[in-house]
Design an enzyme around this catalytic site. Sequence first.
Site, PDB file in Angstrom:
ATOM      1  CB  CYS A 179      -0.506   7.099  -4.052  1.00  0.00           C
ATOM      2  SG  CYS A 179       1.252   6.821  -3.894  1.00  0.00           S
ATOM      3  CE1 TYR A 181       0.864  -0.198   4.523  1.00  0.00           C
ATOM      4  CE2 TYR A 181       0.316   2.103   4.125  1.00  0.00           C
ATOM      5  CZ  TYR A 181       0.885   1.128   4.917  1.00  0.00           C
ATOM      6  OH  TYR A 181       1.474   1.484   6.104  1.00  0.00           O
ATOM      7  CB  CYS A 182       1.561   3.949  -1.723  1.00  0.00           C
ATOM      8  SG  CYS A 182       0.315   3.880  -3.018  1.00  0.00           S
ATOM      9  NE  ARG A 183       3.202  10.027  -0.511  1.00  0.00           N
ATOM     10  CZ  ARG A 183       4.156  10.509  -1.299  1.00  0.00           C
ATOM     11  NH1 ARG A 183       3.901  10.735  -2.574  1.00  0.00           N
ATOM     12  NH2 ARG A 183       5.352  10.753  -0.822  1.00  0.00           N
ATOM     13  N   GLY A 184      -2.673   6.019  -0.885  1.00  0.00           N
ATOM     14  CA  GLY A 184      -4.108   5.916  -1.103  1.00  0.00           C
ATOM     15  C   GLY A 184      -4.408   5.560  -2.542  1.00  0.00           C
TER      16      GLY A 184
END
Lengths: 217, 217
Positions: A184, A178-181
């Site tokens: 992203c 996962y990352c920033r949302g």
Amino acid sequence: MSDSRRIKDLLYEQVARIGKAACSPKRLELIELLCQGEKNVETLAREAAISMKLASAHLRELRAAHLVDTEKQGKNVIYRIANRAVADFWVAIRSLAEDRLVELRLALEQIACNPKELAPQDRASLVKLAKKGDVIVIDVRPANEYEAAHLPFARSIPLDELKSRLAELPDGKTVVAYCRGPYCLMACDAVNLLRQQGFDALRLPEGVAEWGIAPVR
Amino acid sequence: MSDSRRIKDLLYEQVARIGKAACSPKRLELIELLCQGEKNVETLAREAAISMKLASAHLRELRAAHLVDTEKQGKNVIYRIANRAVADFWVAIRSLAEDRLVELRLALEQIACNPKELAPQDRASLVKLAKKGDVIVIDVRPANEYEAAHLPFARSIPLDELKSRLAELPDGKTVVAYCRGPYCLMACDAVNLLRQQGFDALRLPEGVAEWGIAPVR
DNA sequence: CTAACAATCTAACGATCGTTAGAGTAAACT
DNA sequence: AGTTTACTCTAACGATCGTTAGATTGTTAG
């Protein structure tokens, strides 16, 4: 004009200040970045791909709407989100946009990680699997964002270190990145890289803002 | 510019369309009015205290953001909210504004019904009291808004009929008046009138949008 | 058909916004 | 003290927005 009219106009005007802060794409992107943790102007400008002058101007607008706070730390000015309500609002306006605007849904399908993404509803079961170690949840954002806030039982492997740190990932386990949302693309890149290397990898299109986890400090 | 930059910019641009719709005080007021039920342009213009031309222009913006739907009924064009998510967003952005902007809180205190307002947290117990008839809940909005949606066990007494219909209210019971929400002053006026007449009256600063009750049709 | 009405479209204005360039400020390093 | 770094302020530009007036479309009533 009547007295009550004047009062009403004043009320709607105040709410419109929030709308005004949210009516520029770059300001929204800055809000999302700040939801990951505090940052200085230079970092924000680089990550939003705008000049520092422009970033400064947009941040001034956000501060005028009291959505962000600032603190001077030596040479740098650190910006951070005013409180969790701002992150919640970012998630809320995005959700309404996705509900109402076909164009947004179409664009999102384009970036969806080929076929496989993690369904977003089963947070509790994902946490359980991650706790037991049955799946490996990796946070591919920069390390300082991981430190500010991260999902439970996630380990930090920033995207640009991933290739050289593949040995840390146990074979045979599913890797969830996962990352920033959802907007992203770092987790997408991570998943593509992992699959090339033979891993069973999935993208979780959510981040700390969506999970309601506020950055510390 | 990189390819992923272009995609990202497109995403934030779409969300900003919602922000753009919410950045004008009059558009917000129109949204609130439409949360009460469907209306034609003339009604909307009159109730928002703007010209029909200007209302038409603002409504075009709202339709461009897909927040409202239209239907032509003979000579009139009927506007209605696209779905409940729009009403929820109106409550959400107002709540963030109240959280972040002191000026808004100050203005709200001005219109608070002198000292006594109903605390907003005990909805279930209010419904119970209203059902038993221990308190009388009156909806002082225009009758057609009551028909489109109203709080449970409320009876419709539009503000301009209240003075002539006081006999309908049983003596000795507490009367709770509500209207379009915290920014609407009709319930204030009703409470002030009722107190002058010796009633024990309270204002409920919420309406159907805050209770998550969508207008029918 | 004509007249009246509701709403939109077009054009126009001043005001505001997004963006950039250049000067200015404040702290840190030499 | 002087230089560098990080940021903000001011001024300026074209673009967009809010608002109004005038003409136009489409519908209903007579």
